[in-house]
Design a protein around this motif. Structure first.
Motif, mmCIF file in Angstrom:
data_model
loop_
_atom_site.group_PDB
_atom_site.id
_atom_site.type_symbol
_atom_site.label_atom_id
_atom_site.label_comp_id
_atom_site.label_asym_id
_atom_site.label_seq_id
_atom_site.Cartn_x
_atom_site.Cartn_y
_atom_site.Cartn_z
ATOM 1 N N SER A 151 0.836 -1.205 0.000
ATOM 2 C CA SER A 151 0.000 0.000 0.000
ATOM 3 C C SER A 151 0.868 1.250 0.000
ATOM 4 O O SER A 151 0.572 2.231 -0.701
ATOM 5 C CB SER A 151 -0.921 0.001 1.221
ATOM 6 N N ILE A 152 1.942 1.234 0.784
ATOM 7 C CA ILE A 152 2.856 2.373 0.836
ATOM 8 C C ILE A 152 3.436 2.646 -0.546
ATOM 9 O O ILE A 152 3.470 3.793 -1.019
ATOM 10 C CB ILE A 152 3.988 2.113 1.853
ATOM 11 N N ALA A 153 3.889 1.587 -1.220
ATOM 12 C CA ALA A 153 4.490 1.754 -2.544
ATOM 13 C C ALA A 153 3.491 2.343 -3.536
ATOM 14 O O ALA A 153 3.833 3.243 -4.326
ATOM 15 C CB ALA A 153 5.015 0.408 -3.049
ATOM 16 N N VAL A 154 2.246 1.868 -3.502
ATOM 17 C CA VAL A 154 1.236 2.353 -4.433
ATOM 18 C C VAL A 154 0.903 3.820 -4.169
ATOM 19 O O VAL A 154 0.836 4.644 -5.091
ATOM 20 C CB VAL A 154 -0.035 1.487 -4.349
ATOM 21 N N VAL A 155 0.694 4.171 -2.894
ATOM 22 C CA VAL A 155 0.346 5.564 -2.551
ATOM 23 C C VAL A 155 1.488 6.511 -2.913
ATOM 24 O O VAL A 155 1.264 7.586 -3.488
ATOM 25 C CB VAL A 155 -0.012 5.678 -1.061
ATOM 26 N N LEU A 156 2.713 6.124 -2.600
ATOM 27 C CA LEU A 156 3.854 6.983 -2.928
ATOM 28 C C LEU A 156 4.014 7.143 -4.430
ATOM 29 O O LEU A 156 4.260 8.256 -4.930
ATOM 30 C CB LEU A 156 5.136 6.412 -2.322
ATOM 31 N N ALA A 157 3.882 6.052 -5.175
ATOM 32 C CA ALA A 157 4.029 6.137 -6.627
ATOM 33 C C ALA A 157 2.949 7.030 -7.230
ATOM 34 O O ALA A 157 3.229 7.867 -8.102
ATOM 35 C CB ALA A 157 3.967 4.741 -7.242
ATOM 36 N N ALA A 158 1.715 6.876 -6.762
ATOM 37 C CA ALA A 158 0.607 7.642 -7.325
ATOM 38 C C ALA A 158 0.720 9.128 -6.997
ATOM 39 O O ALA A 158 0.560 9.990 -7.869
ATOM 40 C CB ALA A 158 -0.722 7.089 -6.816
ATOM 41 N N THR A 159 0.994 9.450 -5.734
ATOM 42 C CA THR A 159 1.056 10.862 -5.346
ATOM 43 C C THR A 159 2.283 11.549 -5.936
ATOM 44 O O THR A 159 2.208 12.711 -6.357
ATOM 45 C CB THR A 159 1.050 11.008 -3.817
ATOM 46 N N THR A 160 3.413 10.858 -5.994
ATOM 47 C CA THR A 160 4.601 11.449 -6.617
ATOM 48 C C THR A 160 4.365 11.643 -8.106
ATOM 49 O O THR A 160 4.784 12.661 -8.686
ATOM 50 C CB THR A 160 5.833 10.553 -6.387
ATOM 51 N N GLY A 161 3.685 10.696 -8.730
ATOM 52 C CA GLY A 161 3.377 10.848 -10.152
ATOM 53 C C GLY A 161 2.514 12.060 -10.428
ATOM 54 O O GLY A 161 2.737 12.798 -11.404
ATOM 55 N N ILE A 162 1.518 12.299 -9.583
ATOM 56 C CA ILE A 162 0.665 13.482 -9.748
ATOM 57 C C ILE A 162 1.492 14.752 -9.617
ATOM 58 O O ILE A 162 1.340 15.701 -10.392
ATOM 59 C CB ILE A 162 -0.485 13.452 -8.721
ATOM 60 N N GLU A 163 2.398 14.775 -8.630
ATOM 61 C CA GLU A 163 3.245 15.965 -8.437
ATOM 62 C C GLU A 163 4.126 16.221 -9.647
ATOM 63 O O GLU A 163 4.278 17.354 -10.101
ATOM 64 C CB GLU A 163 4.099 15.781 -7.187
ATOM 65 N N VAL A 164 4.694 15.172 -10.233
ATOM 66 C CA VAL A 164 5.559 15.335 -11.406
ATOM 67 C C VAL A 164 4.743 15.785 -12.615
ATOM 68 O O VAL A 164 5.145 16.695 -13.346
ATOM 69 C CB VAL A 164 6.300 14.016 -11.709
#
Length: 245
Positions: A151-164
């Motif tokens: 879950s941590i990996a998915v949330v971090l990937a998704a939120t970082t992707g939105i920021e980029v």
């Protein structure tokens, strides 16, 4: 207005102007002349506060880091469901990025690893996500068979992707993007007894409280050409800067 007040106002204006240049042009193409002009002060006033462009960039990153740390801290220390607090803090950070050019520029500078600095502006966010999902597991808020590390990996990937993605299109920072994300994630992550009670759009507005600037030395004195009209560039920047202090 006291000497220190003028110094604080000028420094804030310079940091904001630098952030606008760094976000629009990147570190290499941004110039000190454009930064000082954007703040409405002379190059002498800029050099009173900052020795060079690297020092200005460091101040932008430092200011961004403080704002991000406060936002992450609010998510960690809140009450109620850990999963709802995670949802809320993602919306909080999204609003912060949308409103704050200094935070956006700080993240861009950090990603570019300007001047070899090693500060990691995303570390606080990773730790916040990790702590909230670990708490959610302890409290039985996660669905059966959902390991926190995934879950941590998915949330971090998704939120970082939105920021980029938002670097080129700020529309990605809108509330709808994060709401859509949580509409997809929560049914997979949340325990059945909790899923219906969670709000993917966030449980309410939570703003980062302003705090005083602590980067100016008490006896800074008066820099060259520091005094400008309060309704001019420095006055505007000072008011806008309240969102990130």
């Amino acid at each position: 207005m006291t000497k220190q007040d003028r110094a604080v106002r000028t420094r804030r204006a310079l940091i904001r102007s630098a952030a606008e240049q760094f976000e629009a042009r990147g570190y290499v193409r941004a110039s000190l002349a454009e930064i000082s002009a954007g703040a409405g002060v002379s190059s002498g006033a800029l050099h009173f506060h900052f020795a060079n462009k690297a020092a200005v960039a460091e101040a932008v990153e430092h200011t961004a880091a403080r704002a991000l740390r406060r936002a992450a801290g609010q998510g960690r220390s809140g009450d109620g469901s850990a999963l709802q607090r995670l949802v809320d803090v993602t919306h909080q950070v999204g609003r912060l990025l949308c409103a704050d050019v200094v935070v956006r520029a700080g993240l861009r500078l950090n990603a570019e690893a300007v001047a070899g600095r090693v500060r990691d502006l995303r570390r606080e966010w990773r730790e916040c996500v990790h702590e909230l999902l670990a708490e959610a597991e302890r409290r039985g808020e996660l669905a059966a068979g959902v390991p926190p590390h995934r879950s941590i990996a998915v949330v971090l990937a998704a939120t970082t992707g939105i920021e980029v993605l938002a670097r080129d299109d700020h529309g990605w920072l809108g509330r709808h993007s994060l709401t859509d994300l949580w509409h997809l994630l929560l049914p997979c992550m949340a325990a059945p007894h909790l899923a219906e009670a969670l709000d993917p759009a966030g449980s309410g507005p939570r703003l980062v409280e302003p705090e005083p600037d602590v980067d100016v030395e008490p006896d800074a004195g008066v820099e060259p050409d520091a005094e400008v009209d309060a309704d001019g560039p420095v006055g505007d920047a000072s008011r806008a800067d309240l969102a990130l202090r």
